[in-house]
Design a protein around this motif. Structure first.
Motif, PDB file in Angstrom:
ATOM      1  N   ILE A  18      76.933 -12.883  21.949  1.00 54.43           N
ATOM      2  CA  ILE A  18      75.598 -12.581  22.469  1.00 54.43           C
ATOM      3  C   ILE A  18      74.613 -13.680  22.083  1.00 54.43           C
ATOM      4  O   ILE A  18      73.805 -14.136  22.907  1.00 54.43           O
ATOM      5  N   ALA A  19      74.668 -14.132  20.827  1.00 56.54           N
ATOM      6  CA  ALA A  19      73.729 -15.154  20.354  1.00 56.54           C
ATOM      7  C   ALA A  19      73.938 -16.472  21.091  1.00 56.54           C
ATOM      8  O   ALA A  19      72.962 -17.159  21.430  1.00 56.54           O
ATOM      9  N   LEU A  20      75.196 -16.844  21.348  1.00 57.17           N
ATOM     10  CA  LEU A  20      75.466 -18.099  22.036  1.00 57.17           C
ATOM     11  C   LEU A  20      74.950 -18.057  23.472  1.00 57.17           C
ATOM     12  O   LEU A  20      74.263 -18.980  23.926  1.00 57.17           O
ATOM     13  N   LEU A  21      75.261 -16.979  24.184  1.00 59.12           N
ATOM     14  CA  LEU A  21      74.837 -16.872  25.579  1.00 59.12           C
ATOM     15  C   LEU A  21      73.322 -16.738  25.688  1.00 59.12           C
ATOM     16  O   LEU A  21      72.678 -17.443  26.484  1.00 59.12           O
ATOM     17  N   SER A  22      72.731 -15.872  24.880  1.00 61.11           N
ATOM     18  CA  SER A  22      71.273 -15.688  24.947  1.00 61.11           C
ATOM     19  C   SER A  22      70.545 -16.921  24.420  1.00 61.11           C
ATOM     20  O   SER A  22      69.466 -17.264  24.911  1.00 61.11           O
ATOM     21  N   GLY A  23      71.134 -17.609  23.438  1.00 65.43           N
ATOM     22  CA  GLY A  23      70.531 -18.841  22.949  1.00 65.43           C
ATOM     23  C   GLY A  23      70.475 -19.903  24.030  1.00 65.43           C
ATOM     24  O   GLY A  23      69.476 -20.616  24.172  1.00 65.43           O
TER      25      GLY A  23
END
Length: 229
Positions: A18-23
Motif C-alpha cells: 500500500i505504501a509503495l503504490l500510494s507513495g
C-alpha cells in the motif's frame, strides 16, 4: 510467547504494498500539482493551495469520513467502481491506497514546490534561448535541478503512507489478511494485550521509517568527505 511469523508478516507485506503504490501516486500527483502552481500565477491559486494542504491539518478520521462518503456504496463513484471491478471500494486494500495517497499528498506537494522554487529561472530561460523546447527544459533542466527535493518528497510521502492509521481504518477497516496494515495491527494487538506482537510490528515500522529518512537525508546532505573540493 513466540511470535507467529505468518501473523507478523501479513500486515507488513500489505503495508509495504500500500505504501509503495500510494507513495508513487502521491508523488506523481504532488509533483504535477506543484509544477502547475509554481509555473505561473493565476487567480485562485491561494485557495487551491489551501485545499491541497488540508489533509495535513485535518484529523485523519475526518479525512476517512469524507473518503467514506466519496467512495462508499451510496456514492456514484463507489457505485461506478463496484460496477467496473465487481466489488466495492470500501473495506478493500485499494481503499487503503486511496487513504494513504490523500494523507501523503500534502507532504509531497510541499517538498516538490520548495524544490521548484529554488531553481533559478534564468537557467530555464537560458535553455529556451538556446532553442530547447518546454519538454526539454523540463526533463533536462528543471527536474534534474529539483532532483534532491523530489527524492525527499517521495521518501516523505512513502513514510507517511506507511504510517497511516486514522483515515485507513475508516474507509478500509481492519480485516486481518485483507486490509490490516501494521498501524492497525498494532492497535489490535495492544487492545488484545499481545504486547510481544505489538513490539515486533512497532520495531519493524520504526526501523524501516528510520532507514528511509536516513537515506533521504544522506541524499540531501552527503557526507563532507564525498563532496567536491
Amino acid at each position: 510467547m513466540p511470535v507467529n511469523m505468518e501473523m507478523f508478516l501479513s500486515p507488513v507485506w500489505l503495508s509495504l504494498k500500500i505504501a509503495l503504490l500510494s507513495g508513487m501516486l502521491a508523488f506523481v500527483f504532488g509533483v504535477l500539482a506543484a509544477r502547475l502552481v509554481h509555473k505561473r500565477p493565476f487567480r485562485g491559486r491561494t485557495l487551491l493551495e489551501t485545499v491541497f494542504m488540508l489533509p495535513l491539518v485535518l484529523p485523519p478520521t475526518v479525512i476517512g469520513f469524507l473518503l467514506l462518503l466519496a467512495f462508499g456504496r451510496r456514492s456514484w463513484i463507489g457505485r461506478l467502481a463496484e460496477w467496473l471491478w465487481d466489488q466495492p471500494v470500501v473495506f478493500s486494500w485499494g481503499a487503503g491506497v486511496i487513504a494513504a495517497t490523500v494523507v501523503a499528498f500534502p507532504l509531497v506537494y510541499q517538498s516538490a514546490k520548495t524544490g521548484f522554487q529554488t531553481i533559478d529561472p534564468d537557467l530555464e530561460g537560458a535553455a529556451r534561448s538556446m532553442g530547447a523546447g518546454e519538454r526539454q527544459v523540463l526533463f533536462h533542466v528543471t527536474l534534474p535541478l529539483a532532483g534532491p527535493a523530489l527524492a525527499t518528497a517521495f521518501v516523505l510521502g512513502f513514510a507517511r503512507a506507511l504510517g497511516e492509521f486514522g483515515a485507513t481504518i475508516m474507509i478500509a477497516g481492519n480485516i486481518p489478511g485483507r486490509t490490516q496494515t501494521v498501524p492497525t495491527a498494532i492497535y489490535t494487538a495492544v487492545d488484545s494485550g499481545d504486547y510481544a506482537l505489538a513490539w515486533c510490528w512497532t520495531g519493524a515500522i520504526v526501523a524501516f521509517s528510520f532507514l528511509l529518512l536516513l537515506a533521504g537525508n544522506f541524499r540531501k546532505n552527503p557526507p563532507a568527505g564525498n563532496s567536491a573540493p
